[in-house]
Enzyme design. Structure first.
Site, mmCIF file in Angstrom:
data_model
loop_
_atom_site.group_PDB
_atom_site.id
_atom_site.type_symbol
_atom_site.label_atom_id
_atom_site.label_comp_id
_atom_site.label_asym_id
_atom_site.label_seq_id
_atom_site.Cartn_x
_atom_site.Cartn_y
_atom_site.Cartn_z
ATOM 1 N N CYS A 116 0.792 -1.214 0.073
ATOM 2 C CA CYS A 116 0.009 0.056 0.103
ATOM 3 C C CYS A 116 0.916 1.311 -0.160
ATOM 4 C CB CYS A 116 -0.822 -0.095 1.189
ATOM 5 S SG CYS A 116 -2.062 -1.551 1.226
ATOM 6 N N HIS A 240 -2.841 6.859 3.477
ATOM 7 C CA HIS A 240 -3.323 5.597 2.844
ATOM 8 C C HIS A 240 -4.628 5.384 3.502
ATOM 9 C CE1 HIS A 240 -4.073 1.665 1.644
ATOM 10 N NE2 HIS A 240 -3.463 1.269 3.023
ATOM 11 N N ASN A 270 -10.192 -0.079 1.135
ATOM 12 C CA ASN A 270 -8.680 0.078 1.105
ATOM 13 C C ASN A 270 -8.347 -0.536 -0.394
ATOM 14 O OD1 ASN A 270 -5.837 -0.600 1.088
ATOM 15 N ND2 ASN A 270 -5.776 -1.438 3.178
HETATM 16 N N1 COA Z 1 -17.633 -7.897 11.785
HETATM 17 C C1 COA Z 1 -18.292 -7.846 13.051
HETATM 18 N N2 COA Z 1 -17.544 -8.163 14.128
HETATM 19 C C2 COA Z 1 -16.365 -8.338 14.010
HETATM 20 C C3 COA Z 1 -15.934 -8.247 12.674
HETATM 21 C C4 COA Z 1 -16.546 -8.267 11.523
HETATM 22 N N3 COA Z 1 -15.910 -7.968 10.305
HETATM 23 N N4 COA Z 1 -14.405 -8.570 12.910
HETATM 24 C C5 COA Z 1 -14.058 -8.884 13.998
HETATM 25 N N5 COA Z 1 -15.421 -8.648 14.971
HETATM 26 C C6 COA Z 1 -15.462 -8.894 16.196
HETATM 27 C C7 COA Z 1 -14.456 -9.707 16.771
HETATM 28 O O1 COA Z 1 -14.851 -10.943 16.882
HETATM 29 C C8 COA Z 1 -14.449 -9.200 18.311
HETATM 30 O O2 COA Z 1 -15.603 -9.507 18.868
HETATM 31 P P1 COA Z 1 -15.564 -9.910 20.580
HETATM 32 O O3 COA Z 1 -15.208 -8.771 21.096
HETATM 33 O O4 COA Z 1 -16.676 -10.389 20.801
HETATM 34 O O5 COA Z 1 -14.512 -10.818 20.762
HETATM 35 C C9 COA Z 1 -14.659 -7.579 18.141
HETATM 36 O O6 COA Z 1 -15.451 -7.684 16.650
HETATM 37 C C10 COA Z 1 -13.651 -6.705 18.002
HETATM 38 O O7 COA Z 1 -12.657 -7.563 17.241
HETATM 39 P P2 COA Z 1 -11.116 -6.894 16.848
HETATM 40 O O8 COA Z 1 -10.382 -7.678 15.996
HETATM 41 O O9 COA Z 1 -10.534 -6.322 18.314
HETATM 42 O O10 COA Z 1 -11.667 -5.625 16.238
HETATM 43 P P3 COA Z 1 -10.664 -4.426 15.895
HETATM 44 O O11 COA Z 1 -11.097 -2.936 16.480
HETATM 45 O O12 COA Z 1 -9.296 -4.705 15.855
HETATM 46 O O13 COA Z 1 -11.030 -4.023 14.187
HETATM 47 C C11 COA Z 1 -9.753 -4.522 12.049
HETATM 48 C C12 COA Z 1 -10.665 -5.054 13.421
HETATM 49 C C13 COA Z 1 -9.482 -5.346 11.062
HETATM 50 C C14 COA Z 1 -10.942 -3.418 11.356
HETATM 51 C C15 COA Z 1 -8.652 -3.460 12.540
HETATM 52 O O14 COA Z 1 -7.893 -4.190 13.436
HETATM 53 C C16 COA Z 1 -7.781 -2.895 11.252
HETATM 54 O O15 COA Z 1 -8.280 -1.993 10.847
HETATM 55 N N6 COA Z 1 -6.627 -3.153 11.371
HETATM 56 C C17 COA Z 1 -5.734 -2.728 10.636
HETATM 57 C C18 COA Z 1 -5.850 -3.346 9.291
HETATM 58 C C19 COA Z 1 -5.342 -2.761 7.994
HETATM 59 O O16 COA Z 1 -5.244 -1.599 7.964
HETATM 60 N N7 COA Z 1 -5.039 -3.400 6.814
HETATM 61 C C20 COA Z 1 -4.501 -2.954 5.793
HETATM 62 C C21 COA Z 1 -2.955 -2.824 6.001
HETATM 63 S S1 COA Z 1 -2.482 -1.970 4.501
#
Ligand code: COA
Length: 319
Positions: A116, A240, A270
């Site tokens: 990215c 980004h 993204n």
């Molecule tokens: N829909 C609904 N619930 C979801 C979910 C989805 N798509 N994905 C995860 N959950 C749930 C989890 O199971 C968890 O439930 P729990 O609290 O009952 O255990 C809760 O939501 C929180 O999950 P978590 O993984 O802590 O969420 P988060 O706040 O970290 O968000 C991302 C997840 C992926 C959106 C976030 O971590 C992120 O954006 N990371 C960076 C990724 C990125 O930018 N990648 C590209 C790089 S170029």
């Protein structure tokens, strides 16, 4: 990176273009396929919908054609084509070869893969080619991540999508519009976000999030220092487009108000290599930039790579 040598032959962006596939996938569409919700996706990522479809070559040809028309240049006058992509259509040849032919270019063509961060890496490379004698470089950032996403995995399917953005980078008299730049990578973090050849994307979202904020801030500060500017001089930040919470955390640490950011995330998701040019050139098309504005580009991605640049906006069409 150290400040640019004052003797370097400068370059500026003289034309730009964007391309998005026609198919819109809303959060409601994803809700129907997997255990997620529109509310969760909007709140945790800032994404409302995304576009999918087409090939990396076809989207690149579309955005590239628009950039060439915007700059008003003859395709035959382009000296090099750089295609930043993480999702080439084939392993060999480079997708840039297909795009070179499709656009009727008669020049060298190569792909850059820095995930990215790739478009900003490509901008540094384009400026480097111009410094050593090229007159005009076509830089395109395109990804078709929908082809490597597992559409049953709610961890990744909600985030990634397809798109393309392109810029004509031309030699100009004087210092040019790139005032400072930085590229970085940390291969020890490769397992946080990867896709095997022929496989699907795997991501440790939490750890990527944590590192992303840190490396964006670090890279942006290096570019600001190299350019001799401060955050107060910056008219617009083009981050980004990965997650609105990453963007706002990075802006907060940099001391830049969110009102200065260019955002396309809600409509595009993204799009990796296309993310920065799509947001940047949408802002330009909307009249949010005036000639002379300083723009801070800052990206991060798998690798984990980071890249940033401070660029003086030169305005529409040929100078
Ligand atoms: N829909 C609904 N619930 C979801 C979910 C989805 N798509 N994905 C995860 N959950 C749930 C989890 O199971 C968890 O439930 P729990 O609290 O009952 O255990 C809760 O939501 C929180 O999950 P978590 O993984 O802590 O969420 P988060 O706040 O970290 O968000 C991302 C997840 C992926 C959106 C976030 O971590 C992120 O954006 N990371 C960076 C990724 C990125 O930018 N990648 C590209 C790089 S170029």
């Amino acid at each position: 990176m150290p400040p640019l040598p004052s003797s370097a032959r400068g370059a500026a962006i003289t034309g730009w273009g964007r391309a998005l596939p026609d198919t819109v996938v809303t959060n409601a569409d994803l809700e129907a396929r997997m255990d997620t919700s529109d509310e969760w996706i909007r709140e945790r990522t800032g994404i409302a919908e995304r576009r999918i479809g087409g090939s990396t070559a076809s989207l690149s040809i579309e955005s590239g054609r628009r950039a060439l028309a915007c700059a008003g240049v003859d395709p035959a006058s382009i000296d090099a084509l750089i295609l930043s992509t993480t999702t080439p259509d084939r392993t060999v040849p480079a997708t840039s070869a297909t795009v070179q032919h499709g656009l009727g270019l008669r020049c060298g063509a190569f792909d850059v893969n820095a995930a990215c961060s790739g478009f900003v890496y490509g901008l540094a490379v384009a400026n480097g080619l111009i410094a050593i004698g090229a007159e005009r470089v076509l830089l395109i950032g395109t990804d078709t991540l929908s082809r490597i996403v597992d559409w049953t995995d709610r961890n990744t399917a909600i985030l990634f999508a397809d798109g393309s953005g392109a810029a004509v980078v031309e030699a100009v008299g004087g210092r040019g519009s790139l005032l400072g730049w930085d590229i970085d990578a940390d291969g020890s973090a490769e397992d946080l976000l990867f896709c095997e050849v022929g496989g699907h994307l795997h991501m440790d979202g939490k750890e990527v999030f944590r590192r992303a904020v840190r490396i964006m801030v670090d890279s942006a500060e290096k570019s600001l220092a190299a350019s001799g500017t401060s955050v107060d001089d910056i008219a617009m930040v083009v981050p980004h487009q990965a997650n609105i919470r990453i963007i706002s955390a990075a802006c907060e640490r940099l001391g830049i108000p969110m009102s200065k950011t260019a955002l396309a995330l809600a409509e595009t998701g993204n799009t990796s290599s296309a993310s920065i040019p799509l947001a940047w050139f949408a802002a330009a098309d909307d009249g949010r930039l005036v000639p002379g504005d300083l723009v801070l580009l800052v990206g991060f991605g798998a690798g984990m790579t980071a890249a940033s640049a401070v660029v003086r906006w030169t305005g529409a069409g040929r100078p």
